[in-house]
Design a protein around this motif. Structure first.
Motif, PDB file in Angstrom:
ATOM      1  N   ILE A   1      52.139  38.283 -48.245  1.00 51.74           N
ATOM      2  CA  ILE A   1      52.425  38.043 -49.664  1.00 51.74           C
ATOM      3  C   ILE A   1      51.148  37.620 -50.396  1.00 51.74           C
ATOM      4  O   ILE A   1      50.844  38.100 -51.494  1.00 51.74           O
ATOM      5  CB  ILE A   1      53.513  36.961 -49.811  1.00 51.74           C
ATOM      6  CG1 ILE A   1      54.847  37.489 -49.256  1.00 51.74           C
ATOM      7  CG2 ILE A   1      53.666  36.550 -51.276  1.00 51.74           C
ATOM      8  CD1 ILE A   1      55.937  36.437 -49.199  1.00 51.74           C
ATOM      9  N   MET A   2      50.369  36.740 -49.781  1.00 54.26           N
ATOM     10  CA  MET A   2      49.163  36.210 -50.423  1.00 54.26           C
ATOM     11  C   MET A   2      48.040  37.242 -50.492  1.00 54.26           C
ATOM     12  O   MET A   2      47.138  37.117 -51.325  1.00 54.26           O
ATOM     13  CB  MET A   2      48.672  34.976 -49.675  1.00 54.26           C
ATOM     14  CG  MET A   2      49.586  33.759 -49.770  1.00 54.26           C
ATOM     15  SD  MET A   2      49.746  33.147 -51.475  1.00 54.26           S
ATOM     16  CE  MET A   2      51.393  33.764 -51.893  1.00 54.26           C
ATOM     17  N   MET A   3      48.058  38.248 -49.611  1.00 53.18           N
ATOM     18  CA  MET A   3      46.990  39.252 -49.601  1.00 53.18           C
ATOM     19  C   MET A   3      46.829  39.937 -50.958  1.00 53.18           C
ATOM     20  O   MET A   3      45.711  40.297 -51.351  1.00 53.18           O
ATOM     21  CB  MET A   3      47.271  40.318 -48.526  1.00 53.18           C
ATOM     22  CG  MET A   3      46.918  39.889 -47.117  1.00 53.18           C
ATOM     23  SD  MET A   3      47.469  41.087 -45.900  1.00 53.18           S
ATOM     24  CE  MET A   3      46.572  42.545 -46.409  1.00 53.18           C
TER      25      MET A   3
ATOM     26  N   ILE B   1      54.538  32.734 -40.853  1.00 52.78           N
ATOM     27  CA  ILE B   1      53.118  32.765 -41.222  1.00 52.78           C
ATOM     28  C   ILE B   1      52.656  34.183 -41.582  1.00 52.78           C
ATOM     29  O   ILE B   1      51.999  34.375 -42.611  1.00 52.78           O
ATOM     30  CB  ILE B   1      52.252  32.174 -40.088  1.00 52.78           C
ATOM     31  CG1 ILE B   1      52.608  30.703 -39.858  1.00 52.78           C
ATOM     32  CG2 ILE B   1      50.775  32.310 -40.405  1.00 52.78           C
ATOM     33  CD1 ILE B   1      52.397  29.834 -41.064  1.00 52.78           C
ATOM     34  N   PRO B   2      52.972  35.214 -40.773  1.00 52.65           N
ATOM     35  CA  PRO B   2      52.563  36.579 -41.173  1.00 52.65           C
ATOM     36  C   PRO B   2      53.157  37.012 -42.513  1.00 52.65           C
ATOM     37  O   PRO B   2      52.461  37.644 -43.312  1.00 52.65           O
ATOM     38  CB  PRO B   2      53.080  37.461 -40.029  1.00 52.65           C
ATOM     39  CG  PRO B   2      53.137  36.542 -38.854  1.00 52.65           C
ATOM     40  CD  PRO B   2      53.544  35.214 -39.416  1.00 52.65           C
TER      41      PRO B   2
ATOM     42  N   PHE C   1      58.708  30.396 -36.420  1.00 52.91           N
ATOM     43  CA  PHE C   1      57.979  30.159 -37.663  1.00 52.91           C
ATOM     44  C   PHE C   1      56.577  30.763 -37.589  1.00 52.91           C
ATOM     45  O   PHE C   1      56.107  31.403 -38.540  1.00 52.91           O
ATOM     46  CB  PHE C   1      57.902  28.651 -37.919  1.00 52.91           C
ATOM     47  CG  PHE C   1      57.029  28.273 -39.079  1.00 52.91           C
ATOM     48  CD1 PHE C   1      57.416  28.539 -40.376  1.00 52.91           C
ATOM     49  CD2 PHE C   1      55.811  27.642 -38.868  1.00 52.91           C
ATOM     50  CE1 PHE C   1      56.609  28.195 -41.451  1.00 52.91           C
ATOM     51  CE2 PHE C   1      55.001  27.293 -39.935  1.00 52.91           C
ATOM     52  CZ  PHE C   1      55.398  27.562 -41.229  1.00 52.91           C
ATOM     53  N   LEU C   2      55.904  30.593 -36.460  1.00 54.05           N
ATOM     54  CA  LEU C   2      54.556  31.132 -36.300  1.00 54.05           C
ATOM     55  C   LEU C   2      54.570  32.659 -36.196  1.00 54.05           C
ATOM     56  O   LEU C   2      53.651  33.328 -36.677  1.00 54.05           O
ATOM     57  CB  LEU C   2      53.888  30.541 -35.054  1.00 54.05           C
ATOM     58  CG  LEU C   2      53.629  29.031 -35.073  1.00 54.05           C
ATOM     59  CD1 LEU C   2      53.033  28.574 -33.750  1.00 54.05           C
ATOM     60  CD2 LEU C   2      52.704  28.655 -36.221  1.00 54.05           C
ATOM     61  N   ALA C   3      55.618  33.211 -35.565  1.00 57.43           N
ATOM     62  CA  ALA C   3      55.669  34.662 -35.349  1.00 57.43           C
ATOM     63  C   ALA C   3      56.092  35.424 -36.591  1.00 57.43           C
ATOM     64  O   ALA C   3      55.634  36.553 -36.813  1.00 57.43           O
ATOM     65  CB  ALA C   3      56.629  34.975 -34.194  1.00 57.43           C
ATOM     66  N   LEU C   4      56.950  34.827 -37.427  1.00 59.50           N
ATOM     67  CA  LEU C   4      57.474  35.539 -38.590  1.00 59.50           C
ATOM     68  C   LEU C   4      57.051  34.907 -39.918  1.00 59.50           C
ATOM     69  O   LEU C   4      56.631  35.603 -40.835  1.00 59.50           O
ATOM     70  CB  LEU C   4      59.011  35.597 -38.526  1.00 59.50           C
ATOM     71  CG  LEU C   4      59.610  36.348 -37.325  1.00 59.50           C
ATOM     72  CD1 LEU C   4      61.137  36.321 -37.400  1.00 59.50           C
ATOM     73  CD2 LEU C   4      59.113  37.789 -37.280  1.00 59.50           C
TER      74      LEU C   4
END
Length: 442
Positions: free
Chosen positions: A55-57, A49-50, A44-47
């Motif tokens: 998407i939010m950028m 969150i990025p 979850f942290l490796a894929l």
């Protein structure tokens, strides 16, 4: 900071407040959705969150800020603050319930679903603005005196055309140390410029846009760094060792203690931004005053930890959590106001180095060594660092006494910094709202 230059403290408090809550949110996701699986958490942290960040950028981009106070904008900020407070209380409550009761799987999933709804509550604002767009008013127009990113760069090229060099300023009497007592040299420079002997070039003053090379030569920059380093460095020492501190003082389960620190950390981050914003507007009070006050409270709190008196652990944990959070939400807008928005990202991230450096010195070296030394003494072993547990107030007493002394030094430095930058805030907020210095081309 650039999109909302008139509400810098409020923005910093909201953003840092959500950062303070993020650990509790991830804990809920780990416990319920990921079934306490370490491999699922790493995936979850490796894929996850990025992907979310990418998407939010797209939605994070510059916009033209209002040129004056906007009641609608303030209402939106109040809504986000209220939503974050409800989320924080909800997370603390569900953590206590999960620890005290054995909850069924459907109830646990319901708790997570409600948490996600509260987390996404601020999205109601852009949805509302899209469905019910406001008509452009005078407040929506740009004003070159406002510290937006576009105007900051535009003013640097236009200031010579719009401002006579020798026109007296109405705020001259308020500048004091802001002009750093170089009137004689500036008069000589102006005369030389008028004769064409030299090209106009001055050092930036506090409130202007600095480069990194210029800012590292300013005493105020290093004073702010040291004050922040002391506040967050000592606070993160308690955070990193909170479980061991609780166990050393006789607690068997430290989950509630950790949740209490997390919630109070959120309160400090959110409240620090709101309170500093109110007083800087109403009384031109430098934001660093709140770093001074919280570090004084931290001195008392560390002495409470060192005393290990019955009934003080929860109170001390709550106080240190609030004071720790205030350091973050005060430092960010202070950097933008003193040294400008043009290189704000670089300056704020440099300041943020105070956190890991403080953790290394105070938590890793100081607290770790004293804890291992006391544990070895209790077990009658000469070798330090053998993974032994330590019980009793002596495990951290010396550490807390040292941290209290360090915060004493930080308080003195903060008082010096506040005294130095007070004229800057009197100039920037003399009208009750942030205004750029009259000359920003240096």
């Amino acid at each position: 900071m650039r999109n909302f230059p008139l509400s810098r403290g409020t923005v910093a408090g909201i953003l840092k407040g959500y950062v303070g809550l993020s650990a509790a949110v991830f804990t809920e996701i780990y416990s319920v959705l990921l079934h306490s699986s370490s491999s699922n958490l790493l995936l979850f942290l490796a894929l996850g969150i990025p992907m979310l960040c990418f998407i939010m950028m797209y939605f994070v981009r510059p916009c033209t800020p209002a040129s004056g106070e906007d009641s609608v904008e303030q209402g939106h900020f109040l809504f986000i603050q209220a939503a974050s407070i409800v989320l924080g209380i909800y997370l603390l409550t569900t953590t206590i319930l999960s620890d005290a009761l054995s909850l069924s799987t459907p109830i646990s999933y319901t708790f997570v679903f409600i948490m996600i709804l509260l987390l996404m509550a601020p999205l109601a604002i852009p949805v509302k603005m899209t469905l019910y767009p406001m008509k452009t008013s005078k407040l929506g127009t740009s004003d070159p005196s406002i510290g937006s990113s576009g105007h900051l760069t535009q003013e640097e090229g236009n200031v010579d055309k719009t401002e006579p060099l020798l026109t007296p300023s109405s705020s001259t009497s308020n500048l004091g140390s802001f002009r750093e007592n170089d009137d004689g040299s500036e008069v000589a420079m102006l005369l030389a410029e008028g004769e064409g002997a030299v090209k106009k070039k001055r050092r930036p003053k506090r409130g202007d846009n600095f480069t990194f090379g210029e800012v590292v030569m300013k005493a105020d920059f290093w004073l702010l760094f040291l004050v922040y380093f002391v506040g967050v460095g000592s606070g993160v020492t308690v955070l990193n060792n909170l479980a061991q501190i609780g166990i050393a003082q006789g607690m068997h389960d430290t989950k509630i203690l950790l949740s209490l620190f997390s919630f109070c950390n959120f309160v400090g981050r959110l409240g620090g931004g709101v309170v500093s914003e109110h007083f800087v507007r109403s009384r031109t009070t430098p934001r660093t005053v709140w770093m001074t006050l919280t570090q004084i409270i931290m001195i008392v709190t560390y002495l409470l930890f060192a005393s290990a008196m019955n009934g003080t652990l929860y109170i001390a944990t709550a106080l240190i959590g609030i004071c720790f959070g205030v350091q973050f939400s005060v430092m960010i807008p202070t950097v933008s106001e003193l040294f400008g928005l043009k290189n704000f990202g670089l300056f704020s991230n440099f300041m943020a180095l105070g956190n890991p450096i403080g953790a290394f010195l105070f938590s890793g070296l100081l607290a770790g060594y004293i804890y291992d030394h006391e544990a070895a003494k209790q077990h009658g072993i000469d070798r330090i660092g053998s993974g032994l547990s330590c019980l009793g107030p002596n495990c951290f007493r010396l550490t807390f006494l040292v941290l209290a002394g360090v915060c004493g030094v930080g308080t003195i430095l903060s008082v010096i910094l506040t005294t130095r930058i007070k004229p800057v805030y009197q100039m920037l907020y003399s009208g009750g709202s942030f205004r750029l210095p009259q000359s920003t081309n240096h």
